[in-house]
Write a protein that holds these residues in place. Structure first.
Motif: not given
Length: 136
Positions: A16, A19, A79
């Motif tokens: 996470t 990204q 995301w």
């Protein structure tokens, strides 16, 4: 804490952060104003959710690939929404962007990072879950 859930949580947190940093715009960043939107904090939310889902899936004896696919899909949606919120806070708050214009910026910036991080999450989580089942 057992090893498998800890590895899944750390994997979720790491990917996470990776990204969100990868897809985040560089302009308009104010670190003090966005401490709640920091990638480290954003990574904790899906990590806890995915640990809960893994516990539910384990009790239902769901196949490993299905578990990994469901969790990867949920994480990809998270995301994308995190990228939207980050773009909105960093760039769109300084200008007049409509929701459509924000999505027009967020989607192209997110496709590659979500695809790569999602594939890495799917492969690593399936491997971790298979290792957990092999020991039983």
């Amino acid at each position: 804490m057992p090893r498998k859930p800890l590895l899944i949580f750390l994997l979720t947190l790491f990917l996470t952060v990776l990204q969100v940093q990868w897809a985040a715009p560089t302009e308009g960043y104010d670190a003090e104003a966005l401490s709640v939107l920091s990638p480290e904090v954003l990574g904790a939310y899906p990590g806890v959710l995915l640990l809960f889902l893994q516990a539910v899936f384990a009790r239902r004896a769901m196949p490993v690939t299905r578990q990994a696919a469901i969790c990867t899909g949920l994480l990809a949606v998270y995301w994308l929404l995190a990228n939207y919120v980050t773009f909105d806070a960093r760039v769109a708050s300084w200008s007049t962007f409509s929701a459509r214009e924000i999505w027009a910026h967020v989607l192209p910036a997110s496709v590659l990072s979500i695809a790569v991080c999602g594939a890495a999450y799917f492969a690593a989580s399936a491997f971790i879950l298979r290792q957990g089942r092999a020991k039983k």
